[in-house]
Design a protein around this motif. Sequence first.
Motif, PDB file in Angstrom:
ATOM      1  N   ASP A 176       0.817  -1.215   0.000  1.00  0.00           N
ATOM      2  CA  ASP A 176       0.000   0.000   0.000  1.00  0.00           C
ATOM      3  C   ASP A 176       0.847   1.259   0.000  1.00  0.00           C
ATOM      4  OD1 ASP A 176      -2.327  -1.734   2.057  1.00  0.00           O
ATOM      5  OD2 ASP A 176      -2.530  -1.181  -0.073  1.00  0.00           O
ATOM      6  N   ARG A 222       1.942   1.614  -3.486  1.00  0.00           N
ATOM      7  CA  ARG A 222       0.795   1.980  -4.328  1.00  0.00           C
ATOM      8  C   ARG A 222       0.526   3.454  -4.171  1.00  0.00           C
ATOM      9  NH1 ARG A 222      -2.954  -2.511  -2.842  1.00  0.00           N
ATOM     10  NH2 ARG A 222      -2.411  -4.202  -4.238  1.00  0.00           N
ATOM     11  N   TRP A 223       0.513   3.908  -2.926  1.00  0.00           N
ATOM     12  CA  TRP A 223       0.238   5.327  -2.665  1.00  0.00           C
ATOM     13  C   TRP A 223       1.294   6.199  -3.333  1.00  0.00           C
ATOM     14  CZ3 TRP A 223      -2.031   9.634  -2.012  1.00  0.00           C
ATOM     15  CH2 TRP A 223      -1.360  10.754  -1.458  1.00  0.00           C
ATOM     16  N   ARG A 224       2.573   5.788  -3.176  1.00  0.00           N
ATOM     17  CA  ARG A 224       3.636   6.612  -3.738  1.00  0.00           C
ATOM     18  C   ARG A 224       3.495   6.743  -5.239  1.00  0.00           C
ATOM     19  NH1 ARG A 224       8.876   7.000  -5.556  1.00  0.00           N
ATOM     20  NH2 ARG A 224       8.920   4.833  -6.235  1.00  0.00           N
ATOM     21  N   ARG A 255       0.544   8.863  -6.091  1.00  0.00           N
ATOM     22  CA  ARG A 255       0.790  10.273  -5.811  1.00  0.00           C
ATOM     23  C   ARG A 255       1.692  10.891  -6.860  1.00  0.00           C
ATOM     24  NH1 ARG A 255       4.792  11.770  -1.045  1.00  0.00           N
ATOM     25  NH2 ARG A 255       5.387  13.866  -1.708  1.00  0.00           N
ATOM     26  N   SER A 290      -3.241   0.163   4.951  1.00  0.00           N
ATOM     27  CA  SER A 290      -4.254   0.352   3.906  1.00  0.00           C
ATOM     28  C   SER A 290      -5.153   1.538   4.236  1.00  0.00           C
ATOM     29  CB  SER A 290      -5.131  -0.891   3.772  1.00  0.00           C
ATOM     30  OG  SER A 290      -4.347  -2.030   3.775  1.00  0.00           O
ATOM     31  N   ALA A 307      -3.247   4.673   3.699  1.00  0.00           N
ATOM     32  CA  ALA A 307      -3.078   4.993   2.279  1.00  0.00           C
ATOM     33  C   ALA A 307      -4.382   5.515   1.701  1.00  0.00           C
ATOM     34  CB  ALA A 307      -2.602   3.764   1.520  1.00  0.00           C
ATOM     35  N   LEU A 361      -4.992   8.983   2.773  1.00  0.00           N
ATOM     36  CA  LEU A 361      -4.170   9.945   2.040  1.00  0.00           C
ATOM     37  C   LEU A 361      -4.802  10.278   0.699  1.00  0.00           C
ATOM     38  CD1 LEU A 361      -0.598   8.603   2.833  1.00  0.00           C
ATOM     39  CD2 LEU A 361      -1.365  10.935   3.221  1.00  0.00           C
ATOM     40  N   VAL A 362      -5.295   9.222   0.019  1.00  0.00           N
ATOM     41  CA  VAL A 362      -5.912   9.468  -1.289  1.00  0.00           C
ATOM     42  C   VAL A 362      -7.118  10.383  -1.159  1.00  0.00           C
ATOM     43  CG1 VAL A 362      -7.155   8.379  -3.179  1.00  0.00           C
ATOM     44  CG2 VAL A 362      -5.108   7.294  -2.257  1.00  0.00           C
TER      45      VAL A 362
END
Lengths: 212, 425, 365
Positions: free
Chosen positions: C86, C89-91, C94, C273, C276, C279-280
């Motif tokens: 995660d 994935r987030w990085r 982003r 998760s 993340a 954050l999204v």
Amino acid sequence: MTEFIDGPLWYFALTVFIVGVIWRISSIFFTGKKPDYSVPRQASTGGAVATVFTRFIPRRDMAPKIRIQTVAGYMFHLGLFALLLFAAPHVAFIEHHLLGIGWTPMPYWAFIVASQLAFLGLLILWLHRVLNPVTRLISDFDDHVAAILTFVVMLTGCLALMEGFTGLRVLHRFTVELLMIYFPFSRLMHAFTFIPSRAFTGAWFARRGVDA
Amino acid sequence: MSERLEKGLAAMRGQMDSRVASFLSTCVHCGVCAEACLFFTETSDPRYTPIHKTEPMRKLWSREYTFWGKIASKMGLKKPMTEADLADWEMLVYDGCSMCGRCSMVCPVGVDIAYVIRKVKEGLCAAGFSPEDLVAAGERARTIGSPMGVTEKTLRSTIAAQEKESGYKIPLDVQGAEYLALFSSGEIAGFPEFIGSLAKIFSHADVSWTISSEYFEATNTGVQLGNSKLAAELVERVVAAAQKLGVKYVISPECGHAYTTIRWDAPNFIGRPLPFKVVHIIELLEQLREEGRVKTNSTISDRLTYHDPCNISRRGGVLEQPRTLLNMVAPNFVEMTDHGSMNWCCGGGGGVSSNERANPLRAQAFGAKKRQLDEIQVKTMVTACSNCRHMLEDGLEDNEMDIELIGITELIAENLDTSGSPKAT
Amino acid sequence: MPVSTDSARYTAWLERRCAVLLQLTLGMVLLACFSTLSFAAEENDLAGKVKDPGTQLWNEVRQREGVLQGTTQVAGMDSAVLINVDGERWRQFRMQQLIPAAGLALGGILALIALFHLIKRGVPVAGGPSGKYLHRFPDIDRILHWSVATIFIFLAITGLILLGGRLLLIPVVGDSVFGALASASKEGHNLFGPLFILGIFGLFIRFISKNFLASGDIGWLLKGGGFFAGKHPTAGFFNMGEKIWFWAVIVIGLVISATGLILEFPFFGQTRSIMALSLVLHGVGAVLLIGGAFGHIYVGTAGMKGSLDSMTTGYVDLNWARQHHDRWAAECEANDEVLSQSEVARAQGRSTLGEVPEPVIKGES
């Protein structure tokens, strides 16, 4: 630059602050007062002391009309005193650079909450100053500089919270020193002069037998 | 610098003291005082904010009594004061301020704003920026002995009329009497029954009193104008009259500013303690009641309230006595919400009533009183100041309000227990 | 003569500055967008050219089919996950999607605003200044609005630094300066965040009653608010556009606030998760609100002349009210709430001292 701000400028600011505050308070008393030849109803000392404390609480009939100033005012002042005197980095600073003794600081979360109250209070107070027709008319340059400078000092402190970057710490210290130099020449002196001010009025009214 | 400006600034410099210095250092321009001032609340005009009225003094103080101010002025960084700094404040200070002192009660940092405004008046007056009506009244006070032009002849004829009407002797120029009674010209001209009431009460209470034909005026236009020299001159006349008759006490009549002047400010105008004690007529009546020398045997059933004259209650300290007296004679006495030391001014004190230019503003300021009266719905209002009485009568008439006004002394006299025979005075 | 000449001059000054600022920002954002897009394009070029023999192993390690939980003696959230996808994935999201999309979105909105302004040049008050006024917002509303605005702008700036700084600022200011900048932004963002929550709560309390759907609102929306063509549709105290903005601030603001709190206080069992996802949502919500704020600021300043007064002095010209909020204006007129120029001047300390201001006589137009 860092050495200058941590060194000579700090000592300069401290001197200006201490000498300035003492000078200002002394000059109030040295202005003198003519003797009062009227016959008092009672001794005025009691009223003088009492009024220093009673003016902290707005009168019941006035309170609803001045709610914004009262609530925001206390949020700001109480928050500021709490963070100034009981935030861990400040207590450490006072111990190492000023008094040589420290005390138990408040927990980190309390520091943050105090800061948040202080920021919100000051923001609301300054916006009130600008938006309310009365305060807008009577406010001058000094009022705005004092508010904005205090806000900047608090903000630079907030930005340096992680205590990981010298630049941010020094920026905060620099703005603090600016504030200390500005302080004795400005309305910020009310932090000290509110005591003689309230006491004079309390004494004046007590002499006449009125609770002020 | 013009001569007028120089005179004004010199007068204000003479007024500077520790209190003023602490007040001007401490005010943080929070604006709370505005909410206490009836001239602001009834007009919403921020220029009537009490601390704003002290601007001339603050400007002088900041330029000549503060470190940075002195340097900045010398370096030409601060604009020097001009005549406009005084002239533009004339209407704010004289028309828009009755010296009621309500602002001083609420300032969070303890500034006694009314105290400073009084000193600003010294500057404006010395510079010649005072209302012409008030200046003329001051001239009459100086030359005739009364701001309204009431002469000794008028006094004597009023006394004669009151003696006839009341049926009691009114002593004039009695050497060695205990009490010397003063009057406001407003009383003599408008409410002379006050004198008859005094005669009745003092007769039955066995009070040794007199009136001086040489000087009888209680009010002090010097105070209203802000002219300490005139104020001192008028005080000296009272002292001279009192000393000539050898009295122990001087009675301040039903007039607010007269009381603060003779009780609290007079000795400081002449720079020495007064050679007599000062007592307000209400204080004396209450004292007599306590001693059992004044009794009432009837009451007034009306639902009534008491209007505290600002300079007797808040600035004078006579708060409880009128209430004790009223409770004796008025079972339906109700208080207005803001009463005692937080009462709302009638709008006419401090010289505002003598200033015709201020009439429209004063009429608007009456709105504060109207709100108070609408809230409690009374038939009668009692007061202890003839100036308040005039102002309240005007206001009630303007607003078509059916409320009767009565003086407290008169009320006591009307309900006095005269069962004991009148004593010779 | 309009009573608030200072305010009118100030508004005109502000409009000119806004136009220049919009054009500058637009240019900068577009430049940033192009550079990130080309950067992202470069990265993808190498993928799929060489087959890795350990593909299956690495697929499992990368957990492309889902997060694999093992067992461990170490206590703590997600400590049994060997490699957490995660975070990566987030990085990726982003760096390659959120930042460029944000740049496009914000840049696009600025472009649209600039275009709109070039065409409309600021809608003037119909009928010119009337010399009569309505009191629209009392002190408390204006103080609340500008408090939230200030806090929002501070959060937006610090937030954008935290979002895109790594990609866009390090090349410009270098690692160490960015380090201080990011640390400062994080501390500032985290401290002021909760104040935003208090602020929107205050706005909610003060303005909720005026923001319910009323008759005419759908019509207003269908007519495009009169922004593009045709007559100005009818509206009450707040028009539909303002109501949409209010609810956007409240709802999206709540999402941002909730996710912000989740992110700032990760001691309540949040997994990677959840963090993340937060954050999204936080980032997307913030970009939406920032875009909306651009529109809000434009309309309130240069876009509709006479609007800014409502939030500075609190008084609006009667003609402005009749033009933009006709039903509210009519209600005020029926209730005798119209103020004359001299009354407003006196409330601002500008009238002739000693003169009692003449009130507006009902029916006078």
